[in-house]
Design an enzyme around this catalytic site. Structure first.
Site, short mmCIF file in Angstrom:
data_model
loop_
_atom_site.label_atom_id
_atom_site.label_comp_id
_atom_site.label_asym_id
_atom_site.label_seq_id
_atom_site.Cartn_x
_atom_site.Cartn_y
_atom_site.Cartn_z
N SER A 261 49.97 39.89 50.47
CA SER A 261 50.24 40.59 49.21
C SER A 261 48.94 41.07 48.58
O SER A 261 47.84 40.69 49.00
CB SER A 261 50.96 39.66 48.22
OG SER A 261 50.14 38.55 47.90
N LYS B 60 34.39 30.74 41.19
CA LYS B 60 34.05 32.10 41.60
C LYS B 60 32.55 32.35 41.54
O LYS B 60 32.01 33.14 42.35
CB LYS B 60 34.80 33.11 40.72
CG LYS B 60 36.31 33.11 40.96
CD LYS B 60 36.66 33.44 42.40
CE LYS B 60 38.15 33.67 42.59
NZ LYS B 60 38.51 34.00 44.00
N THR C 221 47.99 42.83 40.78
CA THR C 221 48.45 41.96 41.86
C THR C 221 49.06 40.71 41.25
O THR C 221 48.75 40.34 40.11
CB THR C 221 47.30 41.53 42.79
OG1 THR C 221 46.36 40.75 42.04
CG2 THR C 221 46.59 42.73 43.38
N TYR D 160 37.76 28.11 36.91
CA TYR D 160 37.79 29.35 37.68
C TYR D 160 36.41 29.99 37.74
O TYR D 160 35.98 30.47 38.80
CB TYR D 160 38.80 30.30 37.04
CG TYR D 160 39.11 31.54 37.83
CD1 TYR D 160 39.76 31.46 39.06
CD2 TYR D 160 38.77 32.81 37.34
CE1 TYR D 160 40.07 32.62 39.79
CE2 TYR D 160 39.07 33.96 38.05
CZ TYR D 160 39.72 33.86 39.27
OH TYR D 160 40.01 35.00 39.99
N SER E 26 34.99 37.08 41.34
CA SER E 26 35.66 37.65 40.17
C SER E 26 34.60 37.94 39.14
O SER E 26 33.54 37.29 39.12
CB SER E 26 36.68 36.66 39.60
OG SER E 26 37.08 37.05 38.29
N VAL F 270 45.17 27.09 52.84
CA VAL F 270 43.70 27.08 52.91
C VAL F 270 43.08 25.80 52.37
O VAL F 270 41.92 25.50 52.64
CB VAL F 270 43.09 28.30 52.18
CG1 VAL F 270 43.48 29.59 52.87
CG2 VAL F 270 43.45 28.32 50.70
N PHE G 145 43.25 43.20 38.41
CA PHE G 145 43.91 44.09 39.35
C PHE G 145 45.42 43.89 39.27
O PHE G 145 45.90 42.81 38.90
CB PHE G 145 43.42 43.82 40.77
CG PHE G 145 42.24 44.66 41.17
CD1 PHE G 145 42.32 45.52 42.26
CD2 PHE G 145 41.06 44.61 40.45
CE1 PHE G 145 41.24 46.32 42.61
CE2 PHE G 145 39.97 45.39 40.80
CZ PHE G 145 40.06 46.26 41.89
#
Length: 259
Positions: free
Chosen positions: A19, A169, A200, A165, A152, A62, A198
């Protein structure tokens, strides 16, 4: 004369390829003539996506690091080699360092680092081992592989509640140069892409008015990024042998505000 890595006929693995940005990258690589394996969660649409361009699908979690090693080996064996890896798998949570309910718990912080940083490093180290076995592309530029990871812009301007996060990143961005130096003697390049917001995943269904508010700080264009724009940059990285050891922002000039 330096010869860039010709995408046609190369073997590529895309993590998160079922995706969003991963899917767009897998499809564009295939359209350019690469043989592509899509690696994504068992419940994803990976099999359907891969079938759409004649690729293969391999289910993977993962954060199962030993399992990831096994799945990569299977994918490389089926492809007959490995020249390009693109990793877009990841995610985050919203928690402050100190909130109304107390300090940020270590368990969720560590989980975000495992999903992003540790998983990305695990994929990169294993991919490098496979790429190092390749014949050099050219005598003058003995290129054997390209590793593209995903950071990011939160790595640089993390917002309130993004501490886990941001840490995850920022580590991916920070690994680029060191890993590129580690792998330079093998002819393997390492880069990361740092996207802004984005279209997504969860952001696909964001109402237009809210979307406009989220990207109001962008210079131009004032909209969310499109998956194909990430894919175009990923392929440009593969094409250009002078790109190495850095994290490239893909953000329309946006800088996140504190909230």
């Amino acid at each position: 004369m330096e010869v860039p890595m010709e995408i046609k006929g190369k073997k590529a693995i895309v993590f998160g390829g079922a995706s969003g940005m991963g899917r767009a990258t897998a499809e564009l690589l295939a359209a350019r003539g690469a043989e592509v394996a899509v690696l994504d969660r068992p419940q994803s649409a990976g099999a359907e996506v891969a079938a759409g361009f004649g690729g293969s699908f391999h289910a993977v979690n993962v954060t199962d690091f030993a399992g990831t090693e096994s799945v990569i080996a299977q994918a490389v064996d089926q492809l007959g080699g490995l020249h390009v890896t693109v990793t877009t798998a990841g995610g985050g949570i919203a928690k402050r360092t100190l909130g109304k309910e107390g300090p940020h718990d270590l368990e969720s912080f560590q989980a975000v680092l495992n999903l992003n940083t540790v998983a990305t490093f695990n994929i990169s180290r294993l991919a490098a081992a496979h790429m190092a076995r390749n014949e050099a592309e050219d005598e003058d530029t003995p290129e054997r592989g390209v590793i593209v990871n995903t950071a990011s812009i939160a790595a640089f301007e993390g917002q309130i509640g993004q501490v886990a996060y941001t840490a995850a990143k920022a580590a991916i961005a920070g690994m680029c140069l060191t890993m590129a130096r580690d792998l330079g003697s093998f002819g393997i390049r390492v880069l990361a892409i740092a996207p802004s917001l984005f279209s997504t995943g969860a952001t696909v269904n964001v109402p237009e008015e809210m979307s406009k508010a989220l990207v109001k700080d962008a210079a131009f264009p004032k909209r969310m990024g499109r998956p194909e724009e990430y894919a175009k940059l990923a392929l440009a990285i593969v094409d250009n042998p002078m790109l190495n050891g850095q994290c490239l922002r893909l953000d329309a000039g946006q800088r996140f505000a504190p909230r």
